[in-house]
Design an enzyme around this catalytic site. Structure first.
Site, PDB file in Angstrom:
ATOM      1  CE1 TYR A  60      -4.217   1.803   1.224  1.00  0.00           C
ATOM      2  CE2 TYR A  60      -2.481   3.423   1.522  1.00  0.00           C
ATOM      3  CZ  TYR A  60      -3.817   3.116   1.393  1.00  0.00           C
ATOM      4  OH  TYR A  60      -4.759   4.109   1.434  1.00  0.00           O
ATOM      5  CE1 TYR A 124       4.397   2.761   1.748  1.00  0.00           C
ATOM      6  CE2 TYR A 124       6.055   4.428   2.261  1.00  0.00           C
ATOM      7  CZ  TYR A 124       5.663   3.300   1.570  1.00  0.00           C
ATOM      8  OH  TYR A 124       6.548   2.699   0.691  1.00  0.00           O
TER       9      TYR A 124
HETATM   10  N1  LIG Z   1       7.297   4.205  -4.676  1.00  0.00           N
HETATM   11  C1  LIG Z   1       8.259   4.619  -3.882  1.00  0.00           C
HETATM   12  O1  LIG Z   1       8.700   5.781  -3.950  1.00  0.00           O
HETATM   13  C2  LIG Z   1       8.881   3.695  -2.873  1.00  0.00           C
HETATM   14  C3  LIG Z   1       9.895   4.197  -2.026  1.00  0.00           C
HETATM   15  C4  LIG Z   1      10.482   3.343  -1.099  1.00  0.00           C
HETATM   16  C5  LIG Z   1      10.071   2.027  -1.002  1.00  0.00           C
HETATM   17  N2  LIG Z   1       9.082   1.574  -1.808  1.00  0.00           N
HETATM   18  C6  LIG Z   1       8.675   0.171  -1.637  1.00  0.00           C
HETATM   19  O2  LIG Z   1       9.044  -0.523  -2.828  1.00  0.00           O
HETATM   20  C7  LIG Z   1       8.087  -1.559  -3.095  1.00  0.00           C
HETATM   21  C8  LIG Z   1       7.542  -1.402  -4.502  1.00  0.00           C
HETATM   22  O3  LIG Z   1       6.929  -0.101  -4.604  1.00  0.00           O
HETATM   23  P1  LIG Z   1       6.294   0.419  -5.973  1.00  0.00           P
HETATM   24  O4  LIG Z   1       6.626   1.865  -6.078  1.00  0.00           O
HETATM   25  O5  LIG Z   1       6.629  -0.499  -7.080  1.00  0.00           O
HETATM   26  O6  LIG Z   1       4.753   0.297  -5.611  1.00  0.00           O
HETATM   27  P2  LIG Z   1       3.471   0.450  -6.566  1.00  0.00           P
HETATM   28  O7  LIG Z   1       3.883   0.880  -7.922  1.00  0.00           O
HETATM   29  O8  LIG Z   1       2.477   1.248  -5.798  1.00  0.00           O
HETATM   30  O9  LIG Z   1       2.979  -1.055  -6.679  1.00  0.00           O
HETATM   31  C9  LIG Z   1       2.415  -1.710  -5.585  1.00  0.00           C
HETATM   32  C10 LIG Z   1       1.607  -2.849  -6.123  1.00  0.00           C
HETATM   33  O10 LIG Z   1       0.940  -3.465  -5.010  1.00  0.00           O
HETATM   34  C11 LIG Z   1      -0.382  -3.728  -5.421  1.00  0.00           C
HETATM   35  N3  LIG Z   1      -1.336  -3.809  -4.316  1.00  0.00           N
HETATM   36  C12 LIG Z   1      -1.831  -2.802  -3.569  1.00  0.00           C
HETATM   37  N4  LIG Z   1      -2.762  -3.262  -2.732  1.00  0.00           N
HETATM   38  C13 LIG Z   1      -2.849  -4.591  -2.941  1.00  0.00           C
HETATM   39  C14 LIG Z   1      -3.641  -5.636  -2.382  1.00  0.00           C
HETATM   40  N5  LIG Z   1      -4.565  -5.407  -1.441  1.00  0.00           N
HETATM   41  N6  LIG Z   1      -3.464  -6.883  -2.839  1.00  0.00           N
HETATM   42  C15 LIG Z   1      -2.571  -7.148  -3.816  1.00  0.00           C
HETATM   43  N7  LIG Z   1      -1.795  -6.210  -4.380  1.00  0.00           N
HETATM   44  C16 LIG Z   1      -1.932  -4.943  -3.946  1.00  0.00           C
HETATM   45  C17 LIG Z   1      -0.731  -2.552  -6.309  1.00  0.00           C
HETATM   46  O11 LIG Z   1      -1.875  -2.872  -7.091  1.00  0.00           O
HETATM   47  P3  LIG Z   1      -2.821  -1.657  -7.590  1.00  0.00           P
HETATM   48  O12 LIG Z   1      -2.017  -0.899  -8.557  1.00  0.00           O
HETATM   49  O13 LIG Z   1      -3.997  -2.374  -8.166  1.00  0.00           O
HETATM   50  O14 LIG Z   1      -3.141  -0.872  -6.351  1.00  0.00           O
HETATM   51  C18 LIG Z   1       0.539  -2.424  -7.113  1.00  0.00           C
HETATM   52  O15 LIG Z   1       0.550  -3.260  -8.233  1.00  0.00           O
HETATM   53  C19 LIG Z   1       7.034  -1.444  -1.989  1.00  0.00           C
HETATM   54  O16 LIG Z   1       7.379  -2.317  -0.942  1.00  0.00           O
HETATM   55  C20 LIG Z   1       7.183  -0.009  -1.503  1.00  0.00           C
HETATM   56  O17 LIG Z   1       6.754   0.136  -0.160  1.00  0.00           O
HETATM   57  C21 LIG Z   1       8.483   2.364  -2.753  1.00  0.00           C
END
Ligand SMILES: NC(=O)c1ccc[n+]([C@@H]2O[C@H](COP(=O)([O-])OP(=O)(O)OC[C@H]3O[C@@H](n4cnc5c(N)ncnc54)[C@H](OP(=O)(O)O)[C@@H]3O)[C@@H](O)[C@H]2O)c1
Length: 293
Positions: A60, A124
């Site tokens: 999330y 978060y």
């Molecule tokens: N983005 C950043 O800047 C950032 C920074 C630091 C760390 N991270 C970490 O890096 C990792 C990858 O991040 P990201 O940026 O690739 O995230 P993202 O693009 O938001 O992708 C997250 C995925 O999780 C899915 N998801 C959300 N709720 C769900 C549920 N209930 N059941 C199954 N799937 C669900 C989303 O589906 P939907 O699209 O349908 O919601 C999406 O495909 C995560 O652990 C995040 O916390 C991210």
């Protein structure tokens, strides 16, 4: 090797699906095919798939929305990773989970080490921290990779937002007091996959020996202002830009529901020293990413 990837339509998950595909028998899924908030079906799916390696790229990630949906954020970011760790451990599978620089409060003033005390400022960050702790508590053959400021050109990211604003606004204001390491999702996925390749068939034993928490983000760091400045300069379609001025601003001028750490760059030395792999400098990676626009 049977690999189960969760979250394959997200920024990181989409890239992981591409880079993991040649490494084994890959099953990849995301919401709504699997809902991480539904513990029972999550357990069942892992049991049905019987993975040797489980990778969780789902989360999330709506930092502001999490303030009004703390229970859902907790279910996805804290409870679900614990279930994955449990199921992985039960069947002797390796587990890779991703976490965030937002577990820190940003007041250290220097890149954070794995040994620094977390102190999240937002729902978060708190839920991601509880997820990390739960995975650590279960133990087994796990790696938690904390990363920062992930972007891709495929989904709504800071880079795409800046490119969009540049085409619709004559002035853009970006903050100079939020600093971290931009991380191109593709590079993060490729380094993660290289790590898996380097481990080979002995993965569960090897993961067990090296289990723990590691920082893995784009090398170097910058402010959102500097990041945006680079995006505007590297834009391969600069002729489409209508923006004339990029103005420096401060976080206090842009109130948001969630508080964000001001300086949350991660020191990635531990990952490099252990695995001899690292992500390139953030500017270099951005240049490569922008060539694909
Ligand atoms: N983005 C950043 O800047 C950032 C920074 C630091 C760390 N991270 C970490 O890096 C990792 C990858 O991040 P990201 O940026 O690739 O995230 P993202 O693009 O938001 O992708 C997250 C995925 O999780 C899915 N998801 C959300 N709720 C769900 C549920 N209930 N059941 C199954 N799937 C669900 C989303 O589906 P939907 O699209 O349908 O919601 C999406 O495909 C995560 O652990 C995040 O916390 C991210």
């Amino acid at each position: 090797m049977r690999i189960l990837l969760l979250g394959n339509t997200g920024q990181l998950g989409w890239e992981l699906e591409r880079s993991l595909a040649p490494l084994g028998e890959l099953t990849a899924c995301d919401y709504p095919a699997i809902d991480l908030a539904d513990v029972k079906s999550l357990r069942q799916m892992i049991r049905d798939c019987q993975p040797d390696l489980l990778i969780n790229a789902a989360a999330y990630t709506a930092v502001d929305r999490a303030e009004i949906e703390p229970e859902l954020a907790n279910a996805i970011n804290a409870i679900a990773p614990a279930v994955m760790a449990e199921e992985g451990r039960l069947r002797g599978a390796s587990f890779i989970h991703f976490s965030t620089d937002y577990v820190f409060n940003g007041s250290k003033g220097a890149p954070y080490l794995e040994s620094d005390l977390p102190d999240p400022l937002s729902v978060y960050g708190r839920t991601k921290l509880v997820g990390e702790q739960a995975v650590q508590e279960v133990g087994g053959a796990y790696l938690i990779l904390r990363t920062s400021w992930v972007y891709s050109l495929r989904r709504d990211s800071f880079v795409n937002k800046v490119l969009g604003w540049a085409r619709t606004q004559s002035k853009i204001k970006l903050v100079t007091d939020q600093v971290s390491g931009p991380t191109w999702a593709r590079m993060l996925a490729e380094v993660t996959s290289q790590l898996i390749v380097s481990v080979g068939q002995e993965s569960a034993d090897w993961f067990f020996q090296h289990h723990g928490l590691y920082h893995l983000a784009g090398s170097g760091y910058c402010s959102r202002f500097e990041w945006g400045q680079q995006v505007l300069q590297l834009d391969p379609h600069r002729e489409e830009q209508v923006v004339h001025e990029l103005l420096p601003g401060l976080t206090a001028e842009f109130p948001t529901p969630a508080r964000r750490p001001l300086f949350s760059a991660l020191n990635c030395d531990r990952f490099y020293q252990t695995f001899h792999l690292q992500l390139p400098d953030w500017k270099f990676a951005l240049k490569l990413a922008m060539e694909k626009v």
